[in-house]
Design a protein around this motif. Structure first.
Motif, PDB file in Angstrom:
ATOM      1  N   MET A  37     117.977  49.469 -16.132  1.00  0.00           N
ATOM      2  CA  MET A  37     117.766  48.027 -15.920  1.00  0.00           C
ATOM      3  C   MET A  37     118.437  47.197 -17.006  1.00  0.00           C
ATOM      4  O   MET A  37     118.873  46.077 -16.760  1.00  0.00           O
ATOM      5  N   LEU A  38     118.512  47.755 -18.222  1.00  0.00           N
ATOM      6  CA  LEU A  38     119.073  47.011 -19.353  1.00  0.00           C
ATOM      7  C   LEU A  38     120.553  47.299 -19.568  1.00  0.00           C
ATOM      8  O   LEU A  38     121.123  46.886 -20.581  1.00  0.00           O
ATOM      9  N   GLY A  39     121.166  48.001 -18.665  1.00  0.00           N
ATOM     10  CA  GLY A  39     122.599  48.245 -18.769  1.00  0.00           C
ATOM     11  C   GLY A  39     122.978  49.150 -19.920  1.00  0.00           C
ATOM     12  O   GLY A  39     124.055  49.012 -20.486  1.00  0.00           O
ATOM     13  N   THR A  42     120.051  50.959 -25.531  1.00  0.00           N
ATOM     14  CA  THR A  42     119.020  51.929 -25.923  1.00  0.00           C
ATOM     15  C   THR A  42     117.945  51.305 -26.801  1.00  0.00           C
ATOM     16  O   THR A  42     116.771  51.665 -26.683  1.00  0.00           O
ATOM     17  N   TYR A  43     118.307  50.403 -27.674  1.00  0.00           N
ATOM     18  CA  TYR A  43     117.325  49.806 -28.578  1.00  0.00           C
ATOM     19  C   TYR A  43     116.291  48.980 -27.802  1.00  0.00           C
ATOM     20  O   TYR A  43     115.089  49.092 -28.030  1.00  0.00           O
ATOM     21  N   ARG A  44     116.782  48.161 -26.890  1.00  0.00           N
ATOM     22  CA  ARG A  44     115.849  47.362 -26.097  1.00  0.00           C
ATOM     23  C   ARG A  44     115.020  48.242 -25.174  1.00  0.00           C
ATOM     24  O   ARG A  44     113.844  47.970 -24.939  1.00  0.00           O
ATOM     25  N   ALA A  45     115.622  49.317 -24.656  1.00  0.00           N
ATOM     26  CA  ALA A  45     114.880  50.232 -23.788  1.00  0.00           C
ATOM     27  C   ALA A  45     113.742  50.900 -24.558  1.00  0.00           C
ATOM     28  O   ALA A  45     112.631  51.039 -24.042  1.00  0.00           O
ATOM     29  N   GLU A  46     114.004  51.280 -25.795  1.00  0.00           N
ATOM     30  CA  GLU A  46     112.947  51.878 -26.615  1.00  0.00           C
ATOM     31  C   GLU A  46     111.841  50.866 -26.888  1.00  0.00           C
ATOM     32  O   GLU A  46     110.657  51.216 -26.870  1.00  0.00           O
ATOM     33  N   ASP A  47     112.214  49.622 -27.136  1.00  0.00           N
ATOM     34  CA  ASP A  47     111.209  48.579 -27.362  1.00  0.00           C
ATOM     35  C   ASP A  47     110.336  48.368 -26.128  1.00  0.00           C
ATOM     36  O   ASP A  47     109.110  48.239 -26.228  1.00  0.00           O
ATOM     37  N   ILE A  48     110.970  48.328 -24.963  1.00  0.00           N
ATOM     38  CA  ILE A  48     110.219  48.128 -23.714  1.00  0.00           C
ATOM     39  C   ILE A  48     109.292  49.317 -23.467  1.00  0.00           C
ATOM     40  O   ILE A  48     108.133  49.146 -23.087  1.00  0.00           O
ATOM     41  N   LEU A  49     109.785  50.526 -23.711  1.00  0.00           N
ATOM     42  CA  LEU A  49     108.953  51.717 -23.534  1.00  0.00           C
ATOM     43  C   LEU A  49     107.742  51.672 -24.465  1.00  0.00           C
ATOM     44  O   LEU A  49     106.605  51.929 -24.051  1.00  0.00           O
ATOM     45  N   GLN A  50     107.980  51.309 -25.708  1.00  0.00           N
ATOM     46  CA  GLN A  50     106.881  51.225 -26.667  1.00  0.00           C
ATOM     47  C   GLN A  50     105.872  50.147 -26.256  1.00  0.00           C
ATOM     48  O   GLN A  50     104.667  50.381 -26.294  1.00  0.00           O
ATOM     49  N   GLU A  51     106.363  48.995 -25.843  1.00  0.00           N
ATOM     50  CA  GLU A  51     105.452  47.926 -25.429  1.00  0.00           C
ATOM     51  C   GLU A  51     104.664  48.335 -24.185  1.00  0.00           C
ATOM     52  O   GLU A  51     103.478  48.024 -24.068  1.00  0.00           O
TER      53      GLU A  51
END
Length: 181
Positions: A37-39, A42-51
């Motif tokens: 979804m985030l193209g 990886t950093y934003r994906a990890e943040d979303i997973l953590q949240e």
């Protein structure tokens, strides 16, 4: 103070063990989903997973394992977080750097600077040997490959490559001497 790592083998409480198990079971699939979804960010994906896991920790009773399907809920939460982050970024006003009015005032000086720069570059080109100038004209200025330039000049391709290399090196030092480097 009791500090535990979510991946550790012995979690302090049933909730922590349940959350760790949820992460181990659903984390890789959820991460891949968010990453797509985030193209690929990886950093934003990890943040979303953590949240998402934090919200699961706060909102769901993961320890009692009631009949609620947690996986669809986690994917929905992650999707909503991605959408919210996108909307937040789009709602921010466009940032500008510097003062645009200052750029407008300096526009006339830019034309003069370009003209002076072209004079300096022409002088630097005149300082090159004729073979180097010819190699630059046949490649860079004529927008040709070194093979095409070699055929046009009637010399080997390696000769064209070395002439272009040494011409650019000489041009760079000539421009540096004139203060343009």
């Amino acid at each position: 103070m009791n500090v535990t790592v979510i991946g550790s083998a012995t979690a302090a409480s049933p909730e922590e063990r349940a959350l760790r198990d949820l992460y181990l079971e659903h984390g890789p699939a959820l991460y891949s989903y968010v990453l797509r979804m985030l193209g690929g960010d990886t950093y934003r994906a990890e943040d979303i997973l953590q949240e998402t896991l934090l919200r699961c920790w706060n909102k769901q009773n993961v320890a009692d394992g009631e009949g609620m399907a947690v996986r669809p809920w986690m994917f929905r939460v992650a999707r909503n977080l991605v959408i919210d982050a996108h909307r937040t970024r789009m709602a921010r006003p466009l940032e500008i750097n510097g003062n645009p009015w200052l750029d407008d005032m300096c526009a006339e000086a830019d034309d003069i600077d370009r003209m002076l720069s072209s004079v300096v570059v022409q002088d630097a080109l005149r300082s090159l040997t004729p073979a180097h100038r010819e190699a630059l004209r046949a490649t860079i200025f004529a927008d040709r490959t070194t093979q095409q330039a070699a055929e046009a000049l009637g010399v080997p391709q390696g000769t064209v490559k070395s002439r272009v290399y040494y011409a650019l090196r000489s041009l760079k030092s000539a421009l540096a001497e004139s203060g343009m480097g």
